[in-house]
Design a protein around this motif. Sequence first.
Motif, short mmCIF file in Angstrom:
data_model
loop_
_atom_site.label_atom_id
_atom_site.label_comp_id
_atom_site.label_asym_id
_atom_site.label_seq_id
_atom_site.Cartn_x
_atom_site.Cartn_y
_atom_site.Cartn_z
N PHE A 16 -21.73 47.02 -21.80
CA PHE A 16 -22.23 48.14 -22.61
C PHE A 16 -21.06 48.96 -23.16
O PHE A 16 -21.04 49.29 -24.35
CB PHE A 16 -23.15 49.04 -21.78
N LEU A 17 -20.10 49.29 -22.31
CA LEU A 17 -18.96 50.09 -22.75
C LEU A 17 -18.09 49.35 -23.76
O LEU A 17 -17.62 49.94 -24.73
CB LEU A 17 -18.13 50.51 -21.54
N GLY A 18 -17.87 48.06 -23.53
CA GLY A 18 -17.07 47.26 -24.45
C GLY A 18 -17.73 47.13 -25.82
O GLY A 18 -17.05 47.24 -26.85
N ALA A 19 -19.03 46.91 -25.83
CA ALA A 19 -19.75 46.82 -27.11
C ALA A 19 -19.73 48.15 -27.84
O ALA A 19 -19.54 48.20 -29.07
CB ALA A 19 -21.19 46.37 -26.86
N LEU A 20 -19.89 49.24 -27.11
CA LEU A 20 -19.84 50.56 -27.72
C LEU A 20 -18.47 50.83 -28.33
O LEU A 20 -18.36 51.27 -29.48
CB LEU A 20 -20.19 51.63 -26.68
N ALA A 21 -17.42 50.55 -27.57
CA ALA A 21 -16.06 50.78 -28.07
C ALA A 21 -15.76 49.90 -29.29
O ALA A 21 -15.18 50.38 -30.27
CB ALA A 21 -15.04 50.51 -26.96
N THR A 22 -16.17 48.65 -29.24
CA THR A 22 -15.94 47.75 -30.37
C THR A 22 -16.65 48.25 -31.62
O THR A 22 -16.07 48.28 -32.71
CB THR A 22 -16.42 46.33 -30.03
N GLY A 23 -17.88 48.67 -31.46
CA GLY A 23 -18.63 49.19 -32.60
C GLY A 23 -18.05 50.46 -33.17
O GLY A 23 -17.99 50.65 -34.38
N LEU A 24 -17.60 51.35 -32.29
CA LEU A 24 -17.01 52.61 -32.76
C LEU A 24 -15.68 52.37 -33.48
O LEU A 24 -15.38 53.02 -34.47
CB LEU A 24 -16.81 53.57 -31.60
N ILE A 25 -14.88 51.43 -32.97
CA ILE A 25 -13.60 51.15 -33.61
C ILE A 25 -13.81 50.44 -34.96
O ILE A 25 -13.16 50.77 -35.95
CB ILE A 25 -12.69 50.31 -32.68
N CYS A 26 -14.71 49.47 -34.98
CA CYS A 26 -14.97 48.75 -36.24
C CYS A 26 -15.58 49.67 -37.29
O CYS A 26 -15.27 49.57 -38.47
CB CYS A 26 -15.91 47.57 -36.00
N GLY A 27 -16.47 50.53 -36.87
CA GLY A 27 -17.12 51.43 -37.80
C GLY A 27 -18.22 50.73 -38.59
O GLY A 27 -18.39 49.52 -38.52
N LYS A 28 -18.94 51.53 -39.33
CA LYS A 28 -20.03 51.00 -40.15
C LYS A 28 -19.45 50.23 -41.34
O LYS A 28 -18.57 50.72 -42.03
CB LYS A 28 -20.89 52.17 -40.65
N PRO A 29 -19.96 49.03 -41.57
CA PRO A 29 -19.44 48.27 -42.72
C PRO A 29 -19.88 48.90 -44.03
O PRO A 29 -20.95 49.47 -44.14
CB PRO A 29 -20.06 46.88 -42.53
N SER A 30 -19.03 48.77 -45.01
CA SER A 30 -19.30 49.34 -46.32
C SER A 30 -19.34 48.23 -47.37
O SER A 30 -18.57 47.27 -47.29
CB SER A 30 -18.20 50.35 -46.68
N VAL A 31 -20.22 48.37 -48.32
CA VAL A 31 -20.33 47.39 -49.39
C VAL A 31 -19.06 47.38 -50.24
O VAL A 31 -18.66 46.35 -50.77
CB VAL A 31 -21.57 47.68 -50.27
N THR A 32 -18.39 48.53 -50.34
CA THR A 32 -17.22 48.63 -51.19
C THR A 32 -15.94 48.10 -50.55
O THR A 32 -14.97 47.88 -51.25
CB THR A 32 -16.98 50.11 -51.59
#
Length: 118
Positions: A16-32
Amino acid sequence: MAVWLGPTGGFLAGYFLGALATGLICGKPSVTEKKLSKTVIIKIIVAFIIGTVILYIPGIIHFAHWAENAGKVAADKSVMAYTMACCVLPFIPGSIIKLVITIPVAIKLRPVAAQYLQ
């Protein structure tokens, strides 16, 4: 409850913590954002490596605590040496293989996910 208190309970929390950290570091993908820019690729690689390391931290701590309390460690070994031999070193090759496979997949799917999130 027995699984959480058993030897692998820390790894469950680590996922859970690893997935959360990975998602926060990657951030929301942008179309641009460019599909294969160096910044995006480096960000994904760093996020995946940090997420994997974070996965191991609570697992190692919990397993060491469990092994010490369960009397699993031989008198001539340290708890950390036993922990590393049982639950870290055997799984490092698999973690590396997973990183090698998932990083290109994430790079390829990130623009697709951005279209659905916009």
